[in-house]
Design a protein around this motif. Structure first.
Motif, mmCIF file in Angstrom:
data_model
loop_
_atom_site.group_PDB
_atom_site.id
_atom_site.type_symbol
_atom_site.label_atom_id
_atom_site.label_comp_id
_atom_site.label_asym_id
_atom_site.label_seq_id
_atom_site.Cartn_x
_atom_site.Cartn_y
_atom_site.Cartn_z
ATOM 1 N N HIS A 177 30.588 -23.889 3.691
ATOM 2 C CA HIS A 177 31.684 -23.214 2.982
ATOM 3 C C HIS A 177 33.043 -23.593 3.572
ATOM 4 O O HIS A 177 34.078 -23.194 3.032
ATOM 5 N N PHE A 178 33.022 -24.300 4.716
ATOM 6 C CA PHE A 178 34.250 -24.800 5.371
ATOM 7 C C PHE A 178 35.221 -23.661 5.720
ATOM 8 O O PHE A 178 36.429 -23.770 5.504
ATOM 9 N N LEU A 179 34.668 -22.566 6.237
ATOM 10 C CA LEU A 179 35.487 -21.429 6.650
ATOM 11 C C LEU A 179 35.748 -21.497 8.156
ATOM 12 O O LEU A 179 34.861 -21.848 8.943
ATOM 13 N N ASP A 180 36.938 -21.142 8.552
ATOM 14 C CA ASP A 180 37.287 -21.070 9.973
ATOM 15 C C ASP A 180 36.942 -19.676 10.463
ATOM 16 O O ASP A 180 37.769 -18.759 10.435
ATOM 17 N N ILE A 181 35.697 -19.488 10.880
ATOM 18 C CA ILE A 181 35.214 -18.163 11.249
ATOM 19 C C ILE A 181 34.316 -18.285 12.466
ATOM 20 O O ILE A 181 33.646 -19.303 12.662
ATOM 21 N N LYS A 182 34.317 -17.254 13.307
ATOM 22 C CA LYS A 182 33.501 -17.265 14.519
ATOM 23 C C LYS A 182 32.548 -16.073 14.506
ATOM 24 O O LYS A 182 32.695 -15.146 13.696
ATOM 25 N N ILE A 183 31.573 -16.111 15.405
ATOM 26 C CA ILE A 183 30.599 -15.020 15.546
ATOM 27 C C ILE A 183 30.765 -14.429 16.928
ATOM 28 O O ILE A 183 30.743 -15.155 17.927
ATOM 29 N N VAL A 184 30.942 -13.110 17.012
ATOM 30 C CA VAL A 184 31.094 -12.415 18.295
ATOM 31 C C VAL A 184 29.842 -11.572 18.538
ATOM 32 O O VAL A 184 29.463 -10.746 17.701
ATOM 33 N N LEU A 185 29.204 -11.790 19.694
ATOM 34 C CA LEU A 185 28.039 -11.008 20.111
ATOM 35 C C LEU A 185 28.391 -10.278 21.404
ATOM 36 O O LEU A 185 28.972 -10.867 22.320
ATOM 37 N N THR A 186 28.026 -9.000 21.502
ATOM 38 C CA THR A 186 28.360 -8.222 22.700
ATOM 39 C C THR A 186 27.202 -8.169 23.686
ATOM 40 O O THR A 186 27.194 -7.355 24.600
ATOM 41 N N SER A 187 26.240 -9.049 23.529
ATOM 42 C CA SER A 187 25.049 -9.022 24.377
ATOM 43 C C SER A 187 25.339 -9.523 25.781
ATOM 44 O O SER A 187 26.005 -10.541 25.959
ATOM 45 N N PRO A 188 24.801 -8.828 26.819
ATOM 46 C CA PRO A 188 24.951 -9.315 28.195
ATOM 47 C C PRO A 188 23.982 -10.431 28.540
ATOM 48 O O PRO A 188 23.804 -10.780 29.698
ATOM 49 N N GLY A 189 23.356 -11.006 27.557
ATOM 50 C CA GLY A 189 22.444 -12.127 27.753
ATOM 51 C C GLY A 189 22.072 -12.677 26.390
ATOM 52 O O GLY A 189 22.426 -12.093 25.363
ATOM 53 N N ALA A 190 21.391 -13.792 26.369
ATOM 54 C CA ALA A 190 20.975 -14.385 25.099
ATOM 55 C C ALA A 190 19.559 -14.907 25.236
ATOM 56 O O ALA A 190 19.177 -15.442 26.284
ATOM 57 N N THR A 191 18.763 -14.748 24.188
ATOM 58 C CA THR A 191 17.392 -15.236 24.210
ATOM 59 C C THR A 191 17.392 -16.769 24.177
ATOM 60 O O THR A 191 18.333 -17.387 23.676
ATOM 61 N N PRO A 192 16.344 -17.394 24.688
ATOM 62 C CA PRO A 192 16.305 -18.861 24.738
ATOM 63 C C PRO A 192 16.483 -19.533 23.378
ATOM 64 O O PRO A 192 17.127 -20.584 23.287
ATOM 65 N N ASP A 193 15.937 -18.928 22.308
ATOM 66 C CA ASP A 193 16.074 -19.560 20.992
ATOM 67 C C ASP A 193 17.531 -19.584 20.540
ATOM 68 O O ASP A 193 17.982 -20.554 19.921
ATOM 69 N N VAL A 194 18.291 -18.538 20.880
ATOM 70 C CA VAL A 194 19.715 -18.499 20.532
ATOM 71 C C VAL A 194 20.491 -19.564 21.301
ATOM 72 O O VAL A 194 21.284 -20.327 20.725
ATOM 73 N N ILE A 195 20.257 -19.643 22.605
ATOM 74 C CA ILE A 195 20.952 -20.643 23.430
ATOM 75 C C ILE A 195 20.612 -22.054 22.974
ATOM 76 O O ILE A 195 21.499 -22.921 22.854
#
Length: 539
Positions: free
Chosen positions: A385-403
């Protein structure tokens, strides 16, 4: 007026201001304070600082509670959880040493015998320190036997293959049949399971054994308090609750995702311990509180059988947020909360908050929280969609699949991690977000990200799961009203399309959801606290 007495024994590494169970405990204490009900929180010395910080960050007035560290916490567990939170580098030598130690550190019975000695606190260290010296003296012969093996690994790690072969042959001759029989006997002592036990498994098991020793000390202390009923905000302290023979206990059963998704999340060592504790808690409790009918009927009842199903069980939904207007916070201060979870891909540039759009998911990342679907949807918005948008996560860690996904798709500057935000900062971030998205696969009760987002003027999208539908149905919201706010948590493309639709007509979405929040807001956290207190007094 009867005091509301809480027992809080969450381990320090898991204390986070944005952890859902911590937030709900804070809201319960605030609600009881509004009602004028005195609250005392029993804990250990090692939890006191983190508990105070969590309550303060969640804006609980200090006059609303009293913290009593009833025992000295285990120094060993402070060390272990501090160690677990630090990044570790693994050299080739350490990896070889780890493989070698897996062959030696197998017998659970040997580890169990150490747990009593390792449960050290300032009050018992003088009594227990001498057995440690005795253990060291007794293990010296074993160390001497192992030294040739360690020499082999060191020689191999340093490239001395020829020396390694010679030493390996010498060690084999020294150990002979006696050593092999010893190792086989140790193997058979590991609960009859023919599997290698890693160093992390050893530490997990040993820390759990020490934790149970601490629970037994805490249970003995709690038996002597004047309160006849004790409240546990989560069902994770089974060993402690089962040892409180003379007290009535009210336990909150939040959720058990493994009961709903048994094949999606394999039962590793930690998860097995967790489920064991939950089962023991709900079986020993005098009364149980669930956040939703779904959690009670589809999860709790799977853990209870026979006469246990006849105990006192009630469903008390969570309250709804109607937050005051968020305080303005400078971009510089917001940047201080940003963390780089992928330093190998370079430093993060300074984020110019207020000059770009972002999606936000307040969460603590675990497999069932399903952050990956949101990140995939964000990728579609950015690259299709060519949007200038970001994703904010408040997690103090991230699962391996996300990383792994962020690294593979080069999204390390599009996914922003801002862990454990204080409530005032979280409200500011919610107010500035384009959309709040909650893609979780399972929850224990009402999704408070909905009311928190909408009260800050941000539209919300929720995954189409039973507790989300129950939240609206229970409050008289028609399916035609809320159906478009729900999405398939496995379909990132459809989610991306919904987000694009909201961005095109955001004000209309906000107006519709604010009208619904007006209906929901008649049930506040004070109402929730009143129901908790009534059940607590009745058990």
């Amino acid at each position: 007026m009867k005091r509301f007495s809480v027992v809080y024994t969450w381990r320090p590494s898991r204390i986070g201001v944005s952890e859902g169970l911590n937030v709900l405990l804070a809201d319960l204490v605030k609600g009881l304070g509004v009602l004028g009900i005195p609250v005392r929180i029993y804990t250990t010395s090692r939890h006191k600082g983190g508990l105070e910080a969590m309550l303060q960050a969640n804006q609980v007035p200090q006059t609303a509670f009293e913290i009593v560290p009833i025992i000295e916490g285990s120094l060993s567990l402070d060390w272990y959880y501090g160690r677990a939170s630090r990044p570790r580098r693994r050299s080739r030598l350490l990896m070889r040493l780890s493989r070698f130690m897996r062959r030696i550190l197998k017998p659970r019975s040997m580890l169990r015998s150490l747990s009593w000695m390792l449960d050290l606190s300032r009050s018992n260290i003088a009594l227990k320190i001498w057995p440690l010296f005795l253990v060291i003296i007794l293990t010296l012969p074993v160390v001497v036997v192992l030294l040739p093996g360690l020499a082999v690994m060191a020689a191999a790690a340093l490239g001395g293959r020829w020396i390694g072969r010679k030493l390996r042959a010498a060690v084999s001759n020294v150990r002979g049949r006696t050593s092999k029989r010893l190792i086989n006997a140790l193997d058979r002592a590991t609960s009859g399971r023919n599997k290698q036990i890693s160093i992390n498994t050893v530490f997990t098991y040993l820390s759990e054994s020490v934790y149970r020793q601490e629970c037994e000390r805490l249970a003995r202390a709690l038996q002597n308090v004047e309160d006849d009923t004790l409240f546990f905000p989560a069902a994770f302290d089974g060993h402690l609750i089962a040892n409180l023979k003379s007290k009535k206990t009210v336990v909150v059963f939040p959720d058990a995702v493994t009961a709903v998704f048994p094949t999606r999340y394999p039962a590793n060592d930690f998860m097995s311990l967790l489920i064991w504790n939950v089962k023991r808690s709900v079986t020993a409790a005098s009364g149980l509180i669930c956040y939703s009918e779904f959690s009670k009927s589809e999860q709790l009842m799977r853990l209870l059988s026979g006469d246990n199903r006849d105990r006192k069980i009630t469903v008390i939904p969570q309250g709804f947020y109607v937050d005051a207007a968020a305080e303005p916070i400078s971009s510089e201060e917001l940047n201080s909360y940003v963390r780089n979870y992928l330093p190998d891909l370079g430093d993060l540039p300074r984020m110019n908050f207020g000059h770009f759009e972002y999606l936000i998911y307040p969460t603590v990342d675990r497999p069932h929280k399903n952050s990956l679907t949101l990140i995939k949807a964000g990728e579609v918005l950015i690259r299709k969609h060519f949007l200038d948008i970001k994703i904010v996560l408040t997690s103090p860690g991230a699962t391996p699949d996300v990383i792994d996904y962020i690294r593979d798709k080069k999204l390390h500057r599009d996914v922003i991690f801002m862990p454990s935000l204080p409530i005032k900062v979280l409200n500011t971030m919610l107010e500035g977000a384009a959309v709040t998205v909650h893609p979780s696969l399972a929850e224990g009760g009402d999704i408070f990200n909905f009311s928190r987002a909408v009260s800050n003027g941000t539209p919300a999208l929720l995954s189409n799961i039973p507790v989300a539908r129950e939240m609206f149905d229970r409050n008289g919201i028609t399916k035609q009203t809320y159906e478009s706010w729900l999405f398939d948590p496995f379909d990132a493309d459809t989610l991306a399309g919904k987000i694009a639709d909201i961005l095109a007509s955001r004000s209309a979405w906000v107006a519709q959801q604010k009208a619904v929040l007006g209906q929901l807001s008649s049930y506040r956290f004070e109402d929730m606290a009143r129901r908790y207190y009534e059940f607590y007094c009745k058990v």
